[in-house]
Design a protein around this motif. Structure first.
Motif, short mmCIF file in Angstrom:
data_model
loop_
_atom_site.label_atom_id
_atom_site.label_comp_id
_atom_site.label_asym_id
_atom_site.label_seq_id
_atom_site.Cartn_x
_atom_site.Cartn_y
_atom_site.Cartn_z
N PRO A 1 -30.42 18.47 68.75
CA PRO A 1 -31.37 19.66 68.88
C PRO A 1 -31.16 20.51 67.71
O PRO A 1 -30.27 21.07 67.21
N SER A 2 -32.62 20.97 66.93
CA SER A 2 -32.60 21.93 66.06
C SER A 2 -32.25 23.48 66.20
O SER A 2 -32.09 24.27 65.47
N LYS A 3 -32.24 23.78 67.57
CA LYS A 3 -32.08 25.23 67.94
C LYS A 3 -31.14 25.37 68.87
O LYS A 3 -30.76 24.77 69.86
N ASP B 1 -30.35 31.26 65.04
CA ASP B 1 -31.30 30.05 64.91
C ASP B 1 -32.04 30.18 63.54
O ASP B 1 -32.13 28.86 63.03
N ARG B 2 -32.47 31.19 62.92
CA ARG B 2 -33.35 31.27 61.91
C ARG B 2 -32.50 31.01 60.71
O ARG B 2 -32.80 30.16 59.68
N ILE B 3 -31.17 31.35 60.84
CA ILE B 3 -30.10 31.11 59.62
C ILE B 3 -30.04 29.51 59.71
O ILE B 3 -29.91 28.75 58.50
N GLU B 4 -29.71 28.79 60.64
CA GLU B 4 -29.43 27.18 60.92
C GLU B 4 -30.80 26.73 60.30
O GLU B 4 -30.76 25.56 59.61
N GLU B 5 -31.85 27.23 60.89
CA GLU B 5 -33.09 26.51 60.45
C GLU B 5 -33.47 26.66 58.80
O GLU B 5 -33.93 25.71 58.29
N ALA B 6 -33.27 27.67 58.36
CA ALA B 6 -33.25 27.94 56.82
C ALA B 6 -32.13 27.00 56.00
O ALA B 6 -32.66 26.52 54.96
N LYS B 7 -31.15 26.80 56.50
CA LYS B 7 -29.96 26.05 55.54
C LYS B 7 -30.26 24.64 56.25
O LYS B 7 -29.79 23.78 55.42
N HIS B 8 -30.98 24.14 56.91
CA HIS B 8 -31.20 22.80 57.64
C HIS B 8 -29.63 22.16 58.01
O HIS B 8 -29.50 20.78 57.73
N GLU B 9 -28.85 22.95 58.25
CA GLU B 9 -27.58 22.38 58.99
C GLU B 9 -27.18 23.45 59.91
O GLU B 9 -27.37 24.29 60.18
#
Length: 210
Positions: free
Chosen positions: A11-13, A114-122
């Protein structure tokens, strides 16, 4: 541990941990609206405990629990040299008690992560950097969204950092991680808050089931 684990595999979030638990317990995410900072159902302690539990679950489910820093695939300046001696829940409660910040600060901090992980794609969080990233997310949240806040000298003591390290990490966090993407509209806030509320309700349901 898979060092190449990315959003395409799980899951992405971070919030999806809350959604999954609510779904398993047949607890749908509540619908409605609320003004940012107004928590009609959860107390501050319940909110903090739920968010801490979500972060703990995220780290565990992603297999990012390490015994020492040599196991960390991509060590950064945000990683502690030693495993923190305090739990995420106790750390967040300490922050709330000593800073007297608005409870909505914790929801917004979750959004920032969540925004940090989405921006870094990891995946970013693990058991060696979670407290520091939470601290920096909370610091950014309260400074951006509250009219009154203390100096970094005080916050550094609360977070267990030297003032020099606090200032350095805060700058790197804002520039390299969150990239000053600090605005949270009410729709986004509401959706995260209700996910946390559903997560809490699912936990309550588990406690009373025979």
């Amino acid at each position: 541990v898979n060092p190449c684990c990315t959003f395409s595999h799980m899951p992405s979030k971070i919030r999806e941990v809350a959604q999954a638990k609510a779904s398993q317990s047949n607890k749908s995410t509540p619908k409605g609206t609320l003004a940012m900072g107004f928590s009609p159902v959860l107390s501050a302690v319940q909110l903090i405990e739920s968010i801490a539990s979500i972060i703990d679950s995220v780290i565990l489910e992603r297999d990012r629990v390490y015994k020492d820093t040599t196991e960390i695939p991509k060590k950064t300046e945000f990683h502690a040299k030693f495993l923190p001696p305090i739990s995420i829940c106790d750390y967040l409660k300490r922050f709330y008690m000593l800073t007297k910040c608005d409870p909505h600060t914790f929801v917004i901090a979750l959004i920032y992560l969540d925004r940090i992980e989405e921006a870094k794609h990891e995946y970013v969080l693990d058991n060696f950097n979670a407290l520091r990233l939470l601290f920096l997310s909370l610091l950014a949240s309260l400074k951006f969204n509250q009219d009154f806040y203390y100096t970094n000298t005080y916050y550094a003591k609360v977070g267990g950092l030297s003032i020099e390290e606090c200032n350095k990490l805060e700058k790197s966090y804002l520039v390299n991680l969150i990239k000053f993407d600090l605005v949270v509209n009410e729709e986004t806030y509401n959706s995260y808050y209700f996910d946390v509320m559903a997560y809490h309700a699912a936990g309550e349901a588990e406690n009373i089931e025979p």
